[in-house]
Design a protein around this motif. Structure first.
Motif, PDB file in Angstrom:
ATOM      1  N   GLY A 155      19.886 -37.422  94.288  1.00 25.13           N
ATOM      2  CA  GLY A 155      20.982 -36.652  94.856  1.00 25.13           C
ATOM      3  C   GLY A 155      21.829 -37.378  95.878  1.00 25.13           C
ATOM      4  O   GLY A 155      22.788 -36.804  96.407  1.00 25.13           O
ATOM      5  N   ARG A 156      21.517 -38.664  96.175  1.00 23.76           N
ATOM      6  CA  ARG A 156      22.273 -39.412  97.175  1.00 23.76           C
ATOM      7  C   ARG A 156      22.842 -40.682  96.563  1.00 23.76           C
ATOM      8  O   ARG A 156      22.190 -41.356  95.761  1.00 23.76           O
ATOM      9  CB  ARG A 156      21.375 -39.790  98.364  1.00 23.76           C
ATOM     10  CG  ARG A 156      20.850 -38.610  99.169  1.00 23.76           C
ATOM     11  CD  ARG A 156      19.902 -39.059 100.266  1.00 23.76           C
ATOM     12  NE  ARG A 156      20.511 -40.042 101.137  1.00 23.76           N
ATOM     13  CZ  ARG A 156      20.154 -41.348 101.210  1.00 23.76           C
ATOM     14  NH1 ARG A 156      19.196 -41.814 100.417  1.00 23.76           N
ATOM     15  NH2 ARG A 156      20.753 -42.162 102.049  1.00 23.76           N
ATOM     16  N   GLN A 157      24.084 -41.022  96.975  1.00 24.65           N
ATOM     17  CA  GLN A 157      24.656 -42.304  96.558  1.00 24.65           C
ATOM     18  C   GLN A 157      24.046 -43.407  97.413  1.00 24.65           C
ATOM     19  O   GLN A 157      24.066 -43.341  98.651  1.00 24.65           O
ATOM     20  CB  GLN A 157      26.173 -42.306  96.717  1.00 24.65           C
ATOM     21  CG  GLN A 157      26.812 -43.604  96.219  1.00 24.65           C
ATOM     22  CD  GLN A 157      28.320 -43.574  96.270  1.00 24.65           C
ATOM     23  OE1 GLN A 157      28.939 -42.539  96.055  1.00 24.65           O
ATOM     24  NE2 GLN A 157      28.930 -44.721  96.564  1.00 24.65           N
ATOM     25  N   VAL A 158      23.511 -44.444  96.745  1.00 24.43           N
ATOM     26  CA  VAL A 158      22.819 -45.504  97.476  1.00 24.43           C
ATOM     27  C   VAL A 158      23.505 -46.861  97.364  1.00 24.43           C
ATOM     28  O   VAL A 158      23.148 -47.795  98.087  1.00 24.43           O
ATOM     29  CB  VAL A 158      21.350 -45.628  96.996  1.00 24.43           C
ATOM     30  CG1 VAL A 158      20.586 -44.349  97.283  1.00 24.43           C
ATOM     31  CG2 VAL A 158      21.276 -45.971  95.504  1.00 24.43           C
ATOM     32  N   ALA A 159      24.495 -46.985  96.446  1.00 27.35           N
ATOM     33  CA  ALA A 159      25.193 -48.266  96.300  1.00 27.35           C
ATOM     34  C   ALA A 159      26.510 -48.034  95.574  1.00 27.35           C
ATOM     35  O   ALA A 159      26.675 -47.046  94.841  1.00 27.35           O
ATOM     36  CB  ALA A 159      24.339 -49.270  95.529  1.00 27.35           C
ATOM     37  N   SER A 160      27.453 -48.960  95.788  1.00 29.76           N
ATOM     38  CA  SER A 160      28.760 -48.879  95.131  1.00 29.76           C
ATOM     39  C   SER A 160      29.316 -50.285  94.948  1.00 29.76           C
ATOM     40  O   SER A 160      29.128 -51.151  95.816  1.00 29.76           O
ATOM     41  CB  SER A 160      29.731 -48.035  95.961  1.00 29.76           C
ATOM     42  OG  SER A 160      31.010 -48.003  95.364  1.00 29.76           O
TER      43      SER A 160
ATOM     44  N   PHE B 289      20.678 -35.765  88.942  1.00 29.10           N
ATOM     45  CA  PHE B 289      19.578 -36.453  88.272  1.00 29.10           C
ATOM     46  C   PHE B 289      18.801 -37.332  89.256  1.00 29.10           C
ATOM     47  O   PHE B 289      19.318 -37.765  90.286  1.00 29.10           O
ATOM     48  CB  PHE B 289      20.119 -37.298  87.124  1.00 29.10           C
ATOM     49  CG  PHE B 289      20.897 -36.490  86.121  1.00 29.10           C
ATOM     50  CD1 PHE B 289      20.250 -35.579  85.296  1.00 29.10           C
ATOM     51  CD2 PHE B 289      22.266 -36.614  86.018  1.00 29.10           C
ATOM     52  CE1 PHE B 289      20.961 -34.821  84.381  1.00 29.10           C
ATOM     53  CE2 PHE B 289      22.985 -35.864  85.106  1.00 29.10           C
ATOM     54  CZ  PHE B 289      22.331 -34.957  84.291  1.00 29.10           C
ATOM     55  N   GLY B 290      17.557 -37.616  88.868  1.00 32.59           N
ATOM     56  CA  GLY B 290      16.715 -38.460  89.701  1.00 32.59           C
ATOM     57  C   GLY B 290      17.271 -39.862  89.875  1.00 32.59           C
ATOM     58  O   GLY B 290      17.119 -40.489  90.919  1.00 32.59           O
ATOM     59  N   TRP B 291      17.903 -40.366  88.811  1.00 35.63           N
ATOM     60  CA  TRP B 291      18.494 -41.710  88.874  1.00 35.63           C
ATOM     61  C   TRP B 291      19.681 -41.740  87.925  1.00 35.63           C
ATOM     62  O   TRP B 291      19.560 -41.377  86.741  1.00 35.63           O
ATOM     63  CB  TRP B 291      17.464 -42.766  88.472  1.00 35.63           C
ATOM     64  CG  TRP B 291      17.765 -44.158  88.944  1.00 35.63           C
ATOM     65  CD1 TRP B 291      18.937 -44.645  89.437  1.00 35.63           C
ATOM     66  CD2 TRP B 291      16.854 -45.260  88.963  1.00 35.63           C
ATOM     67  NE1 TRP B 291      18.828 -45.962  89.772  1.00 35.63           N
ATOM     68  CE2 TRP B 291      17.547 -46.376  89.490  1.00 35.63           C
ATOM     69  CE3 TRP B 291      15.519 -45.414  88.592  1.00 35.63           C
ATOM     70  CZ2 TRP B 291      16.949 -47.625  89.653  1.00 35.63           C
ATOM     71  CZ3 TRP B 291      14.925 -46.659  88.749  1.00 35.63           C
ATOM     72  CH2 TRP B 291      15.625 -47.760  89.270  1.00 35.63           C
ATOM     73  N   ALA B 292      20.837 -42.155  88.411  1.00 32.68           N
ATOM     74  CA  ALA B 292      22.044 -42.211  87.589  1.00 32.68           C
ATOM     75  C   ALA B 292      22.954 -43.314  88.110  1.00 32.68           C
ATOM     76  O   ALA B 292      22.940 -43.653  89.298  1.00 32.68           O
ATOM     77  CB  ALA B 292      22.783 -40.874  87.589  1.00 32.68           C
ATOM     78  N   VAL B 293      23.748 -43.873  87.205  1.00 32.01           N
ATOM     79  CA  VAL B 293      24.763 -44.856  87.556  1.00 32.01           C
ATOM     80  C   VAL B 293      26.067 -44.398  86.920  1.00 32.01           C
ATOM     81  O   VAL B 293      26.107 -44.074  85.718  1.00 32.01           O
ATOM     82  CB  VAL B 293      24.390 -46.267  87.067  1.00 32.01           C
ATOM     83  CG1 VAL B 293      25.452 -47.271  87.490  1.00 32.01           C
ATOM     84  CG2 VAL B 293      23.026 -46.686  87.607  1.00 32.01           C
ATOM     85  N   MET B 294      27.140 -44.369  87.716  1.00 32.25           N
ATOM     86  CA  MET B 294      28.396 -43.771  87.266  1.00 32.25           C
ATOM     87  C   MET B 294      29.555 -44.745  87.414  1.00 32.25           C
ATOM     88  O   MET B 294      29.617 -45.514  88.378  1.00 32.25           O
ATOM     89  CB  MET B 294      28.682 -42.513  88.075  1.00 32.25           C
ATOM     90  CG  MET B 294      29.889 -41.734  87.602  1.00 32.25           C
ATOM     91  SD  MET B 294      29.995 -40.147  88.450  1.00 32.25           S
ATOM     92  CE  MET B 294      30.975 -39.215  87.263  1.00 32.25           C
TER      93      MET B 294
END
Length: 471
Positions: free
Chosen positions: A280-285, A263-268
């Motif tokens: 498609g890229r993880q940008v924060a955790s 997805f264009g923007w998701a939080v998991m």
């Protein structure tokens, strides 16, 4: 207060004079309306009349002369299982029916906003479970990050009792299905849908009506950003309707399984970690495992929703992470009361249905479970897959014996009262265990509301630590 717009010199009827009703009356008068009011409680009517409020029995024809608008409190049925007689009068006469939420959305923006450097914004949060925690956490993060933020709606203050907007202010609203179902204006800048599970079905004519009430928050005004929990099919359906495709980042999907990179923007939330994905890229955790105010996978989902809302408002991940670490949680919602002799005590009195109780039961490894009250349809049969962590159940209230029949091989006793349940659990619990109040039932058989139930539990736990109790 926020004066209601476009009511000057009009006669407006107000039905229900509780917290929101009283604030509505004041805001209408401030907007220049002539107000007539009614409440089904004779005691409340007498108090209102003593304050100078004009009363009129809105169930009778004579009260409707000149009335151009009816504003009703959210707890009063307007459609199912049957309209209140006063609302039936309005419907028959074609008089518009609204609530304080609708009045707020149509009155919050004023000509004063033209001089602001930054327009005020509204975040509105709805869903079956977790919306109070998500609302409070979003508000907490904004304050900790130095933003001007206020909290209102179904939690905190009545919306019309808020002060007029300030430059750059952010209003965070918790909205129930009762509030979204009737409001004639719903125009948040950011709208959040946490999840959906069966609740209030008699009030909404079934699950379809319940979901439709929640969906109105997104369909009526079209928020700039939508944060949608997609673990249930209703959330996936809602996200699908709002987005032009999977890459559309106007919709931020919140999930605990699946592929966020699609997805264009998701939080998991997964295994105690929050991760943000963009294109498609993880940008924060963020590691949520040590945040005491957010125990369990369900609260990690709430954290994801609040994180997404704050990101949509422009906050940086590091600001959000720092603020989350100081969040203490809400009373009666997985509230950690402390430890006594190595035994943790947790108050989740707000777990009034099986879905919220299931989430609480999954948050701790060894549980002495206090449950019961006024059970809902189906009892606790649906909790069978989540009883593996229960060492023993202590059942209270009206549905104690019905619940006992649904526990199978899970050790249990019928304690009847909260006093007995706490005393027996305290005597039997061992270090490393958690005594959890997660009733999976309404409170009305023994308490006026879930807050009083939780307060009683907390007081009994506090007494266990007193010198008298130790002696």
């Amino acid at each position: 207060m926020i004066p209601v717009q476009d009511v000057a010199d009009r006669t407006v009827a107000v039905l229900g004079l509780g917290r929101s009703g009283q604030a509505t009356v004041e805001a209408l008068v401030a907007g220049g309306a002539r107000v007539v009011a009614w409440d089904d409680s004779a005691e409340t009517r007498a108090a209102a009349e003593a304050e100078g409020l004009v009363l009129a029995d809105l169930t009778r024809d004579a009260a409707w002369d000149g009335v151009s608008l009816l504003v009703t409190s959210p707890g009063i049925a307007h459609l199912y299982p049957a309209p209140h007689p006063a609302i039936a009068q309005a419907l028959a006469r074609g008089v518009p029916v609204d609530n304080d939420i609708g009045l707020f959305f149509r009155s919050y923006a004023t000509a004063d906003w033209d001089r602001f450097d930054t327009a005020p914004r509204i975040v509105a949060i709805t869903g079956s479970n977790g919306k109070s925690t998500t609302t409070a956490l979003t508000h907490h993060i904004l304050l900790e990050a130095g933003r001007d933020a206020v909290m209102a709606g179904n939690i905190g203050r009545g919306v019309l009792s808020l002060d007029p907007a300030e430059d750059g202010q952010i209003v965070v609203l918790e909205l129930s299905s009762y509030q979204t179902d009737l409001a004639r204006a719903l125009t948040p800048d950011v709208a959040v849908f946490t999840n959906l599970s069966p609740d209030h079905l008699d009030r909404h004519g079934g699950p379809g009506g319940y979901f439709a009430a929640k969906r109105r928050l997104f369909a009526e005004g079209g928020p700039d950003r939508a944060v949608v929990g997609v673990d249930e099919v209703e959330g996936r359906y809602l996200a699908n309707q709002l987005a032009e495709g999977p890459a559309d980042d106007r919709v931020i999907r919140v999930l605990s399984a699946g592929k966020p990179e699609a997805f264009g923007w998701a939080v998991m939330a997964r295994k105690g970690f929050l991760s943000e994905w963009r294109k498609g890229r993880q940008v924060a955790s963020i590691d949520l495992r040590e945040v005491k105010g957010l125990p369990g996978a369900h609260n990690h989902q709430n954290a994801c929703a609040a994180y997404a809302a704050c990101r949509a408002l422009g906050l940086a991940p590091r600001e959000i992470e720092a603020a989350m670490s100081s969040f203490a949680g809400l009373p009666h919602r997985s509230q950690h009361l402390g430890q006594i002799g190595g035994v943790a005590w947790v108050n989740d009195s707000k777990a009034t249905n099986v879905d919220s109780a299931a989430k609480a039961l999954q948050a701790f490894p060894k549980i002495r479970w206090i449950a019961g009250g006024m059970g809902k349809d189906g009892g606790i049969a649906a909790l069978a897959p989540h009883l593996g962590s229960v060492v023993k159940a202590y059942l209270i209230g009206h549905s104690a014996r019905d619940f006992a029949l649904q526990l199978g091989d899970t050790p249990h006793e019928i304690a009847e009262t909260m006093e007995a349940a706490v005393a027996h659990a305290a005597a039997e619990a061992e270090p490393g265990e958690t005594v959890l109040l997660a009733p999976a039932a309404a409170s009305f058989d023994q308490y006026p509301n879930f807050e009083k139930r939780g307060e009683h539990f907390a007081a009994l736990v506090a007494a266990l630590e007193s010198p008298t109790a130790r002696g």
